[in-house]
Enzyme design. Structure first.
Site, PDB file in Angstrom:
ATOM      1  N   CYS A  93      -1.525   5.414  11.600  1.00  0.00           N
ATOM      2  CA  CYS A  93      -1.263   4.306  10.670  1.00  0.00           C
ATOM      3  C   CYS A  93      -1.656   4.597   9.225  1.00  0.00           C
ATOM      4  O   CYS A  93      -0.814   4.611   8.319  1.00  0.00           O
ATOM      5  CB  CYS A  93      -1.986   3.053  11.144  1.00  0.00           C
ATOM      6  N   HIS A 143      -3.980  -1.640   5.594  1.00  0.00           N
ATOM      7  CA  HIS A 143      -4.658  -0.503   6.236  1.00  0.00           C
ATOM      8  C   HIS A 143      -4.865   0.687   5.295  1.00  0.00           C
ATOM      9  O   HIS A 143      -4.724   1.840   5.697  1.00  0.00           O
ATOM     10  CB  HIS A 143      -3.898  -0.063   7.493  1.00  0.00           C
TER      11      HIS A 143
END
Length: 505
Positions: A93, A143
Site C-alpha cells: 500500500c 496511508h
C-alpha cells in the site's frame, strides 16, 4: 504646372503612408488579439482518479474472472484504454502511493515499507496539480503520513490537496473514520464507507461546476482489501463458496479457505463496481463525462491462495500480487470505443503519461516514463520493459518471501533474487504462471536479454540490488514483526518514535 505636380505627388505620398499606417494597425491588432488568446488557454479536463486497494488485475469480468460481477467496469473497459500489462512498482500500500504521489521509485525516496512518512521534501502530487491550475480533492485512504493509522493529518501535510475527507488508514469499512477541514476531531462515514465516499465525491463534483478551474479528485477506496467478511451481506449472497471457481494455480488443500475469503473479496468488488457505475451515471447526468479524464486502478493485487501463498498476501512478484487493473477513460482522445494497450506501465509512469497527454509540464523530479505517445499516436512501444521490486520482504513465508527485482514486458515476467535469475514466465502462453522457464535451455537467450534490461533499469535508478538490511540502514528504518513501521493497537505511534522525515536521502 510644376507646383500642381508637386502637390499631387505629396497627396499620393500621404495616402500611401496612411495606407501603411492602417495596414500596420491591423497587423498589430490581429497579433495582439492572437497573443491574448494564447495567454488564455482552454480549460484543461477534470481528472478523477479512482484508486481501489488490493484489487488484482484478473478480478473483473472484462479480465475473464468467472465469479465476480462487475458490469459497470466491464462497460467502462469497452470504452476505455485498457493497460493490460500494468504493474505496481512495489505491491504494498504505502510504497505504491508514495511512488504515485512523487513520480519516483522507492529506491529514491526510501518509501518501501508500510506506514512510513512521505518526506516533506518530496514534491507531492496535490501541489503539482495545484501548480498546474487544478483545484484538488482527496477522499478516502491516504496511508502516507506515517504518524499512526488514526492520527490527524494537518493541512500542511496533505501534499497540496485542498478538499480533504481522508484518513491515514482504516479498514473497518462499516465504521471507518476520516478528518476534514482544520479540525482534529475524528469524523465517521455513515454505513459502508464505499457508498458514503462515493456520495461525497458526487457532492464535491457538483460544487465544482461553476469553478473556472478544472478539478482533480482522488477517490481512494479501502476495499477490496481484507477484512473480507465485512462486505455487504446482500452482495456476499451472490457468491456462495461452493459455487466459486478457483484457478488452477490454487492448491486443492487451500480451496476451502480461499473460497471463504473470495466470497467477501468479490462482494467488496461488486460494491465498488456499483459505486463506480453510480459515479459514471452522475457524470453523464451533469454532461461532463466526455471532458473528464477518468482513471480506474488499484495499488496492488491479492494472492487468494495462488501458488500456495496465503490469502490476504501481496508483496510477491507473481501476477496475482503485482499486476493491477488500469483503465483510462477520456472520450476526447479515443472517442466512444476502447483499446487494449500491451505496452507495460509501472507506478512512476502514470502521472508523467497523464501530464504528457494533457500537455502539462512534467516535474523535473519525476523518474517515470512519459508513455503518452502510445495514446495519442495509437501505437505501442515495442520491446519496452518496466521495473518493479521488493526491497525488504515481509509477511510471506516460504520461497516467495525474499528480496527481488523484476521486469515486465508485453510477453514476459522476469524476476531476479539475490541468488541470481529466479523466475521467468511467458504471460501470454501461461497467464497463471504455472511453468517457470528460468532453467529451460531454449529460453537462455530470453533470460540474458531480460536480465540485461533489468540491470539497465536498475542502473538508471542507481540501485545495485543490495540485501534488505542495506536499505533499512540507509534510511534508518526498524520495521516491526509485521514488516511495517510499528504503531500500537489503537493505530497511534509511540511518542519516542521519530516519524517525520524531512529528507529522503
Amino acid at each position: 504646372m510644376a507646383s500642381k505636380t508637386v502637390h499631387h505627388h505629396l497627396s499620393s505620398e500621404a495616402y500611401r503612408r496612411r495606407c501603411i499606417y492602417l495596414t500596420g494597425f491591423l497587423y498589430v491588432w490581429v497579433f495582439l488579439s492572437l497573443g491574448c488568446a494564447s495567454k488564455t488557454p482552454e480549460k484543461k479536463p477534470n481528472i478523477i482518479y479512482i484508486l481501489a486497494d488490493q484489487w488484482r488485475a484478473s478480478a473483473t469480468g472484462y479480465a475473464g474472472d468467472p465469479n465476480v460481477r462487475t458490469p459497470h467496469l466491464d462497460q467502462l473497459a469497452r470504452a476505455s484504454i485498457n493497460f493490460e500489462n500494468a504493474v505496481s512498482v512495489i505491491p504494498v500500500c504505502t510504497p505504491y502511493r508514495a511512488s504515485l504521489m512523487t513520480g519516483r521509485y522507492p529506491t529514491s525516496t526510501g518509501m518501501f515499507l508500510n506506514d512510513l512518512h512521505l518526506p516533506l521534501s518530496e514534491y507531492g502530487l496535490g501541489d503539482v496539480l495545484a501548480d498546474r491550475g487544478y483545484t484538488t480533492a482527496y477522499i478516502g485512504k491516504w496511508h502516507l503520513d506515517g504518524q499512526g493509522r488514526h492520527a490527524y493529518i494537518p493541512p500542511d501535510r496533505r501534499r497540496g490537496f485542498a478538499y480533504w475527507k481522508a484518513a491515514e488508514c482504516d479498514h473497518d469499512y462499516n465504521q471507518s473514520h476520516y478528518y476534514t477541514g482544520n479540525s482534529p476531531e475524528k469524523q465517521f462515514w455513515e454505513g459502508y464507507d464505499v457508498y458514503a465516499q462515493t456520495a461525497d465525491a458526487q457532492e464535491y463534483i457538483a460544487g465544482q461546476l461553476e469553478n473556472d478551474k478544472p478539478f482533480a479528485l482522488f477517490l481512494s477506496y479501502g476495499t477490496p482489501h481484507f477484512p473480507h467478511h465485512t462486505a455487504p451481506q446482500e452482495l456476499q449472497q451472490h457468491y456462495p463458496p461452493a459455487d466459486i471457481l478457483l484457478p488452477a494455480n490454487v492448491p486443492e488443500s487451500m480451496a476451502e479457505q480461499v473460497k471463504k475469503e473470495a466470497q467477501g473479496y468479490y462482494a467488496h468488488c461488486e460494491a465498488l463496481d456499483q459505486s463506480i457505475g453510480e459515479l459514471l451515471a452522475y457524470l453523464d447526468g451533469l454532461g461532463i463525462r466526455d471532458e473528464t479524464l477518468l482513471v480506474f486502478t488499484s495499488d496492488h493485487g491479492e494472492m487468494l491462495g495462488a501458488h500456495g501463498v496465503r490469502p490476504k498476501a501481496k508483496q510477491v512478484p507473481l501476477a496475482e500480487s503485482a499486476r493491477i487493473p488500469l483503465l483510462l477513460h477520456y472520450p476526447l482522445l479515443h472517442g466512444k470505443t476502447g483499446r487494449r494497450v500491451q505496452t507495460p506501465i509501472t507506478t512512476p509512469d502514470i502521472f508523467p503519461t497523464l501530464f504528457g497527454l494533457l500537455d502539462l509540464p512534467i516535474p523535473e523530479s519525476y523518474e517515470g516514463d512519459d508513455l503518452s505517445e502510445i495514446l495519442t499516436e495509437n501505437s505501442e512501444r515495442e520491446g519496452h520493459a518496466v521495473l518493479y521490486m521488493q526491497l525488504a520482504p515481509w509477511g510471506v513465508a516460504g520461497p516467495y518471501g525474499r528480496e527481488y527485482r523484476a521486469v515486465k514486458t508485453a510477453q514476459y515476467t522476469y524476476v531476479r533474487s539475490l541468488d541470481g535469475p529466479w523466475l521467468l514466465f511467458d504471460d501470454q502462453k501461461d497467464p497463471l504462471q504455472l511453468n517457470n522457464l528460468i532453467e529451460e535451455p531454449a529460453y537462455g537467450a530470453i533470460v540474458s536479454q531480460l536480465d540485461e534490461q533489468l540491470w539497465a533499469l536498475l542502473g538508471k535508478r542507481g540501485d545495485a540490488f543490495h540485501p534488505a538490511q542495506w536499505y533499512l540502514d540507509r534510511w534508518q528504518l526498524k520495521p516491526g514483526d509485521h514488516g511495517s513501521i510499528p504503531y500500537d493497537k489503537e493505530g497511534t505511534v509511540p511518542p519516542q518514535s521519530p516519524r517525520l522525515r524531512k529528507d529522503a536521502s
